[in-house]
Design a protein around this motif. Structure first.
Motif, short mmCIF file in Angstrom:
data_model
loop_
_atom_site.label_atom_id
_atom_site.label_comp_id
_atom_site.label_asym_id
_atom_site.label_seq_id
_atom_site.Cartn_x
_atom_site.Cartn_y
_atom_site.Cartn_z
N ALA A 28 -5.60 7.19 -10.64
CA ALA A 28 -4.29 7.12 -9.97
C ALA A 28 -3.19 6.74 -10.97
CB ALA A 28 -4.34 6.12 -8.82
N LEU A 29 -3.51 5.79 -11.84
CA LEU A 29 -2.52 5.34 -12.82
C LEU A 29 -2.22 6.44 -13.83
CD1 LEU A 29 -1.02 2.73 -12.84
CD2 LEU A 29 -2.60 1.87 -14.56
N SER A 30 -3.23 7.24 -14.18
CA SER A 30 -2.98 8.32 -15.14
C SER A 30 -2.05 9.38 -14.53
CB SER A 30 -4.29 8.95 -15.62
OG SER A 30 -4.84 9.79 -14.63
N ASP A 37 3.20 12.64 -12.44
CA ASP A 37 3.17 13.36 -11.16
C ASP A 37 3.27 12.28 -10.08
OD1 ASP A 37 2.61 14.75 -8.84
OD2 ASP A 37 1.04 15.98 -9.77
N PHE A 38 4.50 11.89 -9.78
CA PHE A 38 4.72 10.71 -8.95
C PHE A 38 4.30 10.92 -7.50
CE2 PHE A 38 7.96 10.47 -12.40
CZ PHE A 38 7.29 9.51 -13.13
N ALA A 39 4.43 12.14 -6.99
CA ALA A 39 4.01 12.41 -5.61
C ALA A 39 2.49 12.28 -5.48
CB ALA A 39 4.49 13.79 -5.17
N ARG A 40 1.75 12.87 -6.42
CA ARG A 40 0.29 12.75 -6.36
C ARG A 40 -0.16 11.33 -6.65
NH1 ARG A 40 -2.16 16.62 -10.16
NH2 ARG A 40 -4.13 15.67 -9.56
N ALA A 41 0.54 10.65 -7.56
CA ALA A 41 0.21 9.25 -7.84
C ALA A 41 0.42 8.40 -6.59
CB ALA A 41 1.07 8.72 -8.99
N GLU A 42 1.50 8.68 -5.86
CA GLU A 42 1.77 7.95 -4.61
C GLU A 42 0.60 8.12 -3.65
OE1 GLU A 42 4.30 8.67 -0.56
OE2 GLU A 42 5.16 9.45 -2.42
N GLN A 43 0.13 9.36 -3.47
CA GLN A 43 -0.98 9.62 -2.55
C GLN A 43 -2.25 8.90 -3.01
OE1 GLN A 43 -0.97 13.92 -2.78
NE2 GLN A 43 0.04 14.08 -0.79
N ALA A 44 -2.55 8.98 -4.31
CA ALA A 44 -3.77 8.37 -4.84
C ALA A 44 -3.71 6.85 -4.73
CB ALA A 44 -3.98 8.81 -6.29
N LEU A 45 -2.56 6.27 -5.04
CA LEU A 45 -2.42 4.81 -4.97
C LEU A 45 -2.49 4.32 -3.53
CD1 LEU A 45 0.28 4.53 -7.73
CD2 LEU A 45 -1.98 3.42 -7.82
N ARG A 46 -1.87 5.06 -2.62
CA ARG A 46 -1.93 4.68 -1.21
C ARG A 46 -3.39 4.74 -0.73
NH1 ARG A 46 1.48 8.08 1.34
NH2 ARG A 46 3.27 6.76 1.06
N ALA A 47 -4.11 5.78 -1.12
CA ALA A 47 -5.52 5.91 -0.75
C ALA A 47 -6.33 4.76 -1.34
CB ALA A 47 -6.08 7.26 -1.22
N PHE A 48 -6.04 4.39 -2.57
CA PHE A 48 -6.77 3.30 -3.22
C PHE A 48 -6.56 1.99 -2.44
CE2 PHE A 48 -7.40 -0.29 -5.95
CZ PHE A 48 -8.54 0.04 -6.66
N VAL A 49 -5.32 1.69 -2.11
CA VAL A 49 -5.01 0.46 -1.37
C VAL A 49 -5.73 0.45 -0.02
CG1 VAL A 49 -3.15 -0.82 -0.22
CG2 VAL A 49 -2.82 0.03 -2.56
#
Length: 147
Positions: A28-30, A37-49
């Protein structure tokens, strides 16, 4: 009419790869830092949380989630995510950064009184914060015309 085979709805692609919480966090951090890719990072980080509410990395992930909004100038979403990160993960290493960015988000929204409150709370709660964060707070407090 001819019978049609029922097809299960296709699953959306997983936003996080299989693996350990650490490898998912790194992924997610990468997306955020390397690929920007801030939109995909947002989705991945939200899923992680959501998937790892008790993990030691969740406070950091919550901070970076706020950062995905901040860099896209979605300051209200950033403020919500950062406030949640600061309140929910007080022991996280990113708690001071969350409070700083919360103040910055509020300042960008012209909510200067609230921004100054966040900056003051930072100074009282983190008197031993590193010089880089303190310098940033000083700059932001001047910009927001805090007393």
């Amino acid at each position: 009419p001819p019978a049609t085979a029922s097809v299960a709805p296709s699953q959306p692609p997983a936003v996080l790869p299989q693996g350990t919480p650490q490898s998912q966090y790194d992924y997610a951090l990468s997306l955020m830092l390397k690929q920007q890719d801030f939109a995909r990072a947002e989705q991945a980080l939200r899923a992680f949380v959501r998937q790892h509410p008790q993990d030691k990395l969740t406070g950091n992930a919550q901070y970076w989630l706020g950062e995905t909004y901040y860099v896209r100038q979605s300051y209200q979403d950033a403020a919500f995510a950062l406030a949640e990160g600061y309140q929910r993960y007080t022991k996280s290493g990113k708690a001071p950064d969350s409070l700083l960015k919360l103040g910055m988000s509020l300042s960008r929204m012209e909510k200067l009184r609230e921004a100054c409150t966040a900056f003051s709370r930072f100074l009282s709660k983190y008197p031993k914060a590193n010089a880089r964060l303190k310098a940033r707070i000083d700059r932001e407090r001047r910009q927001a015309k805090c007393r």
